[in-house]
Design a protein around this motif. Structure first.
Motif, short mmCIF file in Angstrom:
data_model
loop_
_atom_site.label_atom_id
_atom_site.label_comp_id
_atom_site.label_asym_id
_atom_site.label_seq_id
_atom_site.Cartn_x
_atom_site.Cartn_y
_atom_site.Cartn_z
N GLN A 354 44.15 29.01 7.27
CA GLN A 354 44.07 30.16 6.39
C GLN A 354 43.29 31.28 7.08
O GLN A 354 42.41 31.01 7.91
CB GLN A 354 43.39 29.80 5.06
CG GLN A 354 44.26 28.98 4.11
CD GLN A 354 43.51 28.62 2.84
OE1 GLN A 354 42.50 27.93 2.88
NE2 GLN A 354 44.01 29.09 1.71
N TRP A 356 41.36 35.12 6.08
CA TRP A 356 40.94 36.10 5.08
C TRP A 356 40.33 37.31 5.78
O TRP A 356 39.57 37.15 6.75
CB TRP A 356 39.90 35.52 4.13
CG TRP A 356 40.34 34.34 3.32
CD1 TRP A 356 41.03 34.35 2.14
CD2 TRP A 356 40.11 32.95 3.63
NE1 TRP A 356 41.24 33.07 1.69
CE2 TRP A 356 40.69 32.19 2.58
CE3 TRP A 356 39.48 32.29 4.68
CZ2 TRP A 356 40.65 30.81 2.56
CZ3 TRP A 356 39.44 30.90 4.67
CH2 TRP A 356 40.03 30.19 3.62
N THR A 389 37.51 27.16 -2.26
CA THR A 389 38.53 26.67 -1.32
C THR A 389 39.50 25.69 -1.97
O THR A 389 40.22 25.00 -1.26
CB THR A 389 37.86 26.00 -0.11
OG1 THR A 389 37.05 24.91 -0.57
CG2 THR A 389 37.00 26.99 0.64
#
Length: 431
Positions: A354, A356, A389
């Motif tokens: 992931q 961000w 998460t």
């Protein structure tokens, strides 16, 4: 008049045409030469790969030879001490009592890197519950106090006691109670700013890193500095304890990480591979693997038994400032200097799981709660970003440092609070 102008323009045209042909010829020659040089340099690539492999092999052999040398020297000193005592005249044959023989000093034998035990946190039932932190309003500032006169660069919480430690640009570290924020102890000894402080897994020692290029160990029972490690050539940014507590890793601006044998106070391995400053190091829980984050935008995973890099993680577009893993040692989180936060699976390291983009401001530090459910990121604009998460990823932020740069964040081992530090010397406890 027109005839003369026509002749002059024709001559200029011929002149420029000739110059154009000359430039085309030079361009063709340069392109040919560039192709030749490209082929010439490409022929060296296999040789460079071979030399790189040989260098890694020689580095490994050098480390093993160094360990064998230290072990052999220790055995020789022991044998010399034994031989010296045997050669002394027995006391019953001497008319006068013989003087006592002083024992020769024997250096401690090299500490053997232990095998990896089973990680007890692989079972969900052994992880502390932290669901209360992810609820709306689950984190509120309950204590804010000025810990230092200058920036508080790092904060850490004791593994078993309600105690925390702060490190500052004022060359000191301080220990505080976690409940009432009362000062318990102050440490002075570094000649420059402190960048990081980390408790020993047992909680009996403290390691600090500094801009003076040294790593110091502090013994709480004797209330003094028990060991100074000073082989880094430039400032040291961070350190991390091995799960056994027998080894310490440090990373600095000299582009390398070092592994220290605490019993002997010696550097047993220097991990080279980054092309820029090593900003953070982190041991995976109950493992002999070390993670390093660098300003060259990469992460590296090292096997401390061989001193070799076993994996390189590429995905950041800016300098990596911090790296940490969950208690299971399976997920890794790293942040960079332009607000990027990446999540990695240690088992499938080809690309981040992931990504961000939390802020245009730098992320200086990242912390994960013991249950691995919540991430906290210290931002340069005075805000702490929080991420749940779980599969339904949620993001929110909290402010409590008066828009001052937040340098450090850490969760308590019991998962009941978060501690943060900032550039104005303040520390905030969130519960």
């Amino acid at each position: 008049m027109s005839q003369e102008q026509y002749v002059r323009l024709k001559k200029e045209r011929d002149y420029h045409r000739m110059q154009h042909r000359r430039i085309l010829q030079e361009k063709s020659l340069l392109a040919t030469e560039a192709d030749r040089l490209r082929k010439h340099f490409s022929s060296y690539e296999p040789l460079l790969q071979t030399l790189r492999k040989k260098y890694q092999s020689v580095t490994r052999e050098k480390m093993l030879a160094s360990l064998e040398r230290d072990r052999a020297l220790s055995e020789v000193e022991c044998l010399q001490s034994t031989l010296h005592s045997v050669q002394q005249k027995p006391s019953y044959l001497s008319p006068e009592p013989s003087a006592p023989v002083a024992a020769m000093p024997v250096k401690p034998a090299p500490t053997v890197i232990p095998g990896e035990p089973a990680n007890p946190y692989l079972q969900e039932s052994t992880l502390p519950s932290s669901t209360h932190l992810t609820r709306t309003g689950g984190l509120q500032p309950v204590h804010t106090f000025s810990a230092h006169q200058f920036a508080t660069s790092s904060v850490d919480v004791h593994p078993s006691k309600e105690v925390m430690v702060t490190a500052s640009d004022d060359h000191t570290w301080k220990m505080w109670t976690l409940q009432s924020c009362e000062l318990l102890m102050t440490g002075e000894g570094h000649s420059d700013w402190l960048s990081h402080a980390a408790f020993h897994p047992s909680g009996d020692l403290l390691a600090t890193t500094s801009g003076d290029g040294s790593v110091k160990l502090w013994d709480f029972t004797r209330a003094c500095c028990s060991l100074t490690l000073s082989e880094h050539r430039q400032p040291v940014w961070q350190c991390s304890w091995h799960w056994s507590g027998q080894f310490l890793a440090s990373g600095g601006m000299d582009h390398c990480s070092k592994l220290w044998d605490i019993a002997r106070g010696l550097c047993v391995s220097t991990l080279r591979g980054h092309s820029d400053s090593v900003n953070a190091v982190h041991f995976l829980p109950f493992s002999n693997s070390l993670l390093s984050a660098s300003a060259d935008k990469t992460l590296s995973l090292w096997d401390i038994r061989t001193g070799l890099c076993v994996q390189t993680y590429t995905g950041h577009q800016n300098s990596c400032n911090d790296v940490i893993s969950d208690m299971k040692g399976q997920r890794v989180f790293s942040c960079d200097s332009l607000g990027g936060l990446l999540s990695w699976d240690i088992r499938t390291p080809q690309e981040p799981v992931q990504t961000w983009d939390l802020s245009p401001a730098a992320l200086h530090s990242v912390a994960v709660d013991p249950a691995g459910l919540l991430l906290a990121c210290a931002r340069g604009d005075g805000v702490i970003s929080l991420l749940d998460t779980s599969p339904s990823v949620q993001e929110w932020s909290v402010s409590g440092h008066e828009e001052e740069c937040v340098w450090g964040v850490v969760f308590s081992p019991s998962a009941d609070c978060l501690v943060s530090s900032s550039a104005n010397g303040s520390v905030v406890i969130w519960r």
